[in-house]
Enzyme design. Structure first.
Site, PDB file in Angstrom:
ATOM      1  N   TYR A 144      -8.402 -45.914   3.046  1.00 41.11           N
ATOM      2  CA  TYR A 144      -8.016 -44.532   3.341  1.00 41.11           C
ATOM      3  C   TYR A 144      -7.709 -44.354   4.829  1.00 41.11           C
ATOM      4  O   TYR A 144      -6.686 -43.760   5.198  1.00 41.11           O
ATOM      5  CB  TYR A 144      -9.145 -43.597   2.921  1.00 41.11           C
ATOM      6  CG  TYR A 144      -8.835 -42.130   3.040  1.00 41.11           C
ATOM      7  CD1 TYR A 144      -8.022 -41.498   2.104  1.00 41.11           C
ATOM      8  CD2 TYR A 144      -9.371 -41.367   4.078  1.00 41.11           C
ATOM      9  CE1 TYR A 144      -7.747 -40.136   2.201  1.00 41.11           C
ATOM     10  CE2 TYR A 144      -9.099 -40.016   4.181  1.00 41.11           C
ATOM     11  CZ  TYR A 144      -8.290 -39.400   3.240  1.00 41.11           C
ATOM     12  OH  TYR A 144      -8.020 -38.050   3.342  1.00 41.11           O
ATOM     13  N   PRO A 174      -6.670 -32.915   8.884  1.00 34.25           N
ATOM     14  CA  PRO A 174      -7.855 -32.109   8.612  1.00 34.25           C
ATOM     15  C   PRO A 174      -9.128 -32.919   8.826  1.00 34.25           C
ATOM     16  O   PRO A 174      -9.113 -34.151   8.818  1.00 34.25           O
ATOM     17  CB  PRO A 174      -7.703 -31.750   7.130  1.00 34.25           C
ATOM     18  CG  PRO A 174      -6.274 -32.058   6.783  1.00 34.25           C
ATOM     19  CD  PRO A 174      -5.890 -33.191   7.680  1.00 34.25           C
ATOM     20  N   VAL A 177     -12.964 -30.685   4.797  1.00 39.26           N
ATOM     21  CA  VAL A 177     -12.418 -29.491   4.154  1.00 39.26           C
ATOM     22  C   VAL A 177     -13.109 -29.264   2.813  1.00 39.26           C
ATOM     23  O   VAL A 177     -13.303 -30.202   2.032  1.00 39.26           O
ATOM     24  CB  VAL A 177     -10.893 -29.628   3.949  1.00 39.26           C
ATOM     25  CG1 VAL A 177     -10.306 -28.321   3.406  1.00 39.26           C
ATOM     26  CG2 VAL A 177     -10.209 -29.990   5.265  1.00 39.26           C
ATOM     27  N   ASP A 178     -13.455 -28.030   2.551  1.00 39.99           N
ATOM     28  CA  ASP A 178     -14.222 -27.680   1.355  1.00 39.99           C
ATOM     29  C   ASP A 178     -13.305 -27.622   0.135  1.00 39.99           C
ATOM     30  O   ASP A 178     -12.812 -26.559  -0.260  1.00 39.99           O
ATOM     31  CB  ASP A 178     -14.909 -26.329   1.571  1.00 39.99           C
ATOM     32  CG  ASP A 178     -16.084 -26.131   0.630  1.00 39.99           C
ATOM     33  OD1 ASP A 178     -16.335 -27.015  -0.205  1.00 39.99           O
ATOM     34  OD2 ASP A 178     -16.750 -25.082   0.742  1.00 39.99           O
TER      35      ASP A 178
END
Length: 248
Positions: A144, A174, A177-178
């Site tokens: 990733y 980002p 992040v939720d």
């Protein structure tokens, strides 16, 4: 160029940041948003066109951009794939799949979107959703991190190639992040650490200066800016939206 009246396309549109980007572009006045995802994007807005498609399928991507009634001028590459690994013990098949989704797919969408825009002499605005993982590196996610670092490099190169055609290319990195994807990360970490849900979420946000996760809407707001008329002089940049965690 403005978003208002333009055709936009968002990948990973069914949930999380992608869905928030669809909503932000609709609010900005997009004439139509092609909502691309493996799963159907549900919406009551007639301007949303759900498209169920595998973004790693080059033929499907090529045909999509060639066959739309109007050229896609606003492109947001939000689809991503992420999971914890055991160090570098990553199967080659999994490595290739991660790169296919996180790096190759944005290359393909930009390739075919820009081909049509250049052919029709139209401007455009492309935004790639990268990650601070591509800037900082994190353990147990080499595939990733590498793919997202590559996406930021691709963004810079594409900006140079397309700038003379009136097409801007930027990225957003980002932080935490939720989203539903983050919920899976929390669950994976809980298996390792033995912490509860709230304890694990607090551990993830402990070092973030603003003291919380970012919302999908905050990422979408950055997308809306970078695709707006106010950002036409910005290209080749990666905008970090992580609550102040990355400071270099």
């Amino acid at each position: 160029m403005t978003v208002k009246g333009s055709v936009a396309l968002v990948t990973g549109a069914a949930q999380g940041m992608g869905r928030s980007c669809v909503d932000a572009l609709l609010e900005a006045g997009a004439a139509k948003v092609l909502a691309v995802d493996l799963n159907r994007t549900e919406s009551t807005d007639a301007r949303v066109v759900p498209i169920e498609l595998d973004i790693t399928d080059e033929n499907a991507i090529r045909d999509l951009f060639a066959e739309t009634d109007q050229a896609v001028q606003v492109l947001v590459n939000c689809a991503g794939a992420y999971r914890f690994r055991n160090g570098l013990e990553i199967e080659t098949e999994d490595w290739n799949r991660s790169f296919a989704i996180n790096l190759q797919a944005p290359f393909l969408t930009m390739k075919y979107a820009s081909r049509r825009l250049i052919g029709e002499n139209l401007p455009g605005a492309f935004v790639n959703i990268a990650s601070i993982a591509g800037k900082r590196g994190f353990p147990n996610q080499a595939d990733y991190c590498a793919a997202k670092a590559g996406l930021m490099g691709l963004t810079r190169a594409a900006a140079l190639d397309l700038g003379s055609h009136g097409i801007t290319v930027n990225a957003i990195a980002p932080g935490t992040v939720d989203t539903p994807m983050m919920a899976k990360v929390v669950a994976d970490l809980m298996d390792i650490t033995g912490l509860g849900v709230e304890e694990q979420r607090n551990e993830l946000t402990r070092d973030i200066p603003i003291g919380r996760m970012q919302s999908p809407q905050e990422i979408a707001a950055a997308v809306a800016f970078l695709t707006s008329a106010s950002a036409r002089a910005i290209t080749g940049e990666t905008l970090v939206v992580d609550g102040g965690l990355t400071r270099d």
